[in-house]
Scaffold this active site. Sequence first.
Site, PDB file in Angstrom:
ATOM      1  N   ASP A  52     104.469  94.220  23.707  1.00  0.00           N
ATOM      2  CA  ASP A  52     104.927  94.472  22.177  1.00  0.00           C
ATOM      3  C   ASP A  52     106.603  94.848  22.068  1.00  0.00           C
ATOM      4  O   ASP A  52     107.145  95.108  21.056  1.00  0.00           O
ATOM      5  CB  ASP A  52     104.079  95.668  21.746  1.00  0.00           C
ATOM      6  N   SER A  53     107.218  94.486  23.439  1.00  0.00           N
ATOM      7  CA  SER A  53     108.614  94.524  23.304  1.00  0.00           C
ATOM      8  C   SER A  53     109.281  93.240  22.447  1.00  0.00           C
ATOM      9  O   SER A  53     110.371  93.217  22.216  1.00  0.00           O
ATOM     10  CB  SER A  53     109.251  94.376  24.730  1.00  0.00           C
ATOM     11  N   ASP A  91      99.618  92.948  25.115  1.00  0.00           N
ATOM     12  CA  ASP A  91      99.776  94.380  24.722  1.00  0.00           C
ATOM     13  C   ASP A  91      98.896  94.466  23.518  1.00  0.00           C
ATOM     14  O   ASP A  91      98.881  93.776  22.459  1.00  0.00           O
ATOM     15  CB  ASP A  91     101.328  94.675  24.465  1.00  0.00           C
ATOM     16  N   LYS A 121      96.650  95.252  27.691  1.00  0.00           N
ATOM     17  CA  LYS A 121      97.158  96.201  28.378  1.00  0.00           C
ATOM     18  C   LYS A 121      97.559  97.404  27.199  1.00  0.00           C
ATOM     19  O   LYS A 121      97.580  96.967  25.947  1.00  0.00           O
ATOM     20  CB  LYS A 121      98.624  95.874  28.731  1.00  0.00           C
ATOM     21  N   GLU A 123      98.573 101.592  26.440  1.00  0.00           N
ATOM     22  CA  GLU A 123      99.572 102.836  27.061  1.00  0.00           C
ATOM     23  C   GLU A 123      98.875 104.049  26.923  1.00  0.00           C
ATOM     24  O   GLU A 123      98.253 104.366  25.762  1.00  0.00           O
ATOM     25  CB  GLU A 123     100.727 102.902  26.134  1.00  0.00           C
ATOM     26  N   GLU A 190     106.161 102.765  34.089  1.00  0.00           N
ATOM     27  CA  GLU A 190     107.453 102.486  33.561  1.00  0.00           C
ATOM     28  C   GLU A 190     108.397 103.842  33.966  1.00  0.00           C
ATOM     29  O   GLU A 190     108.089 104.945  33.574  1.00  0.00           O
ATOM     30  CB  GLU A 190     107.457 102.099  32.028  1.00  0.00           C
TER      31      GLU A 190
HETATM   32  O1  KIV Z   1     106.182  95.297  26.142  1.00  0.00           O
HETATM   33  C1  KIV Z   1     106.501  95.343  27.235  1.00  0.00           C
HETATM   34  O2  KIV Z   1     107.489  94.352  27.394  1.00  0.00           O
HETATM   35  C2  KIV Z   1     106.301  96.227  28.542  1.00  0.00           C
HETATM   36  C3  KIV Z   1     106.844  96.059  29.565  1.00  0.00           C
HETATM   37  C4  KIV Z   1     108.106  96.885  29.370  1.00  0.00           C
HETATM   38  C5  KIV Z   1     105.927  96.526  30.885  1.00  0.00           C
HETATM   39  O3  KIV Z   1     105.129  96.912  28.136  1.00  0.00           O
END
Ligand code: KIV
Length: 272
Positions: A52-53, A91, A121, A123, A190
């Site tokens: 989600d980055s 994510d 994934k 959080e 992280e």
């Molecule tokens: O969204 C992302 O890129 C991440 C990484 C920083 C692990 O969750």
Amino acid sequence: MSVAKKDYKRITTKSLIEMKSNGEKISMLTAYDYTMAKIVDTAGVDVILVGDSASNVMAGHETTLPITLDQMIYHASSVVRAVERALVVVDLPFGSYQSDPKEALRSSIRIMKESGGHAVKLEGGKEIKESIKKILHAGIPVMGHLGLTPQSIYKFGTYSVRAKEEEEAEKLIEDAQMLEKIGCFGVVLEKIPADLAKKVADSISIPVIGIGAGGGVDGQVLVIHDMLGMNNEFSPRFLRRYLNLYEEMTGAISQYAADVKSSDFPNEKEQY
Ligand code: KIV
């Protein structure tokens, strides 16, 4: 290393667990589009994270919060079309799983059906245990994410190192062990102290992938725009820049603009 066509075995969640038990480190990078994913996969990276980055590096938002489930599915489906070897983890974005386990399952099913991704994934630790169980019961592989969890940035108030205090470190260890126990195939840690990350990795049999968590874990992940140096405004201590693409690209693009202005481009060989 680059992987010649067909000279590969597809990476699965099972192969990652085997890699950990054989002491083989796992490489993971983000990608959000077809072209980049093809390069990352051909280069032999084991896991591609559609993170989600994307909210930051693709859309220019300050945080990861604004990206939507539809947008994540768009990015993930572009990545999946490019990938032949890597495991593609997607994510679950903020707001697509926090309400209740049924919502978490619905969002995960949409990702798996509409993007073709291989795993999701999320959080968080024990607060989202029931949601993770629900997703796992549907046969969808889940990777956890503990430590600095950027979707909670407004709760933390800062992107600084997490779990430096004993209470938070203990909760993190318990959460990681719980994620293994309920059936997650891996966990991202992280920005936590390297000693703590190693302790977690040594205490569970599923792979621990670190970002800013030192070298004592089972693998590493970075955001591709950061490691290629496309973004020169972000330089945390944990980041190793393998290229300075920001400068290289700016140079090439200004040269192109100058060549057009001066009528140098196109020349006689570059036309029909
Ligand atoms: O969204 C992302 O890129 C991440 C990484 C920083 C692990 O969750």
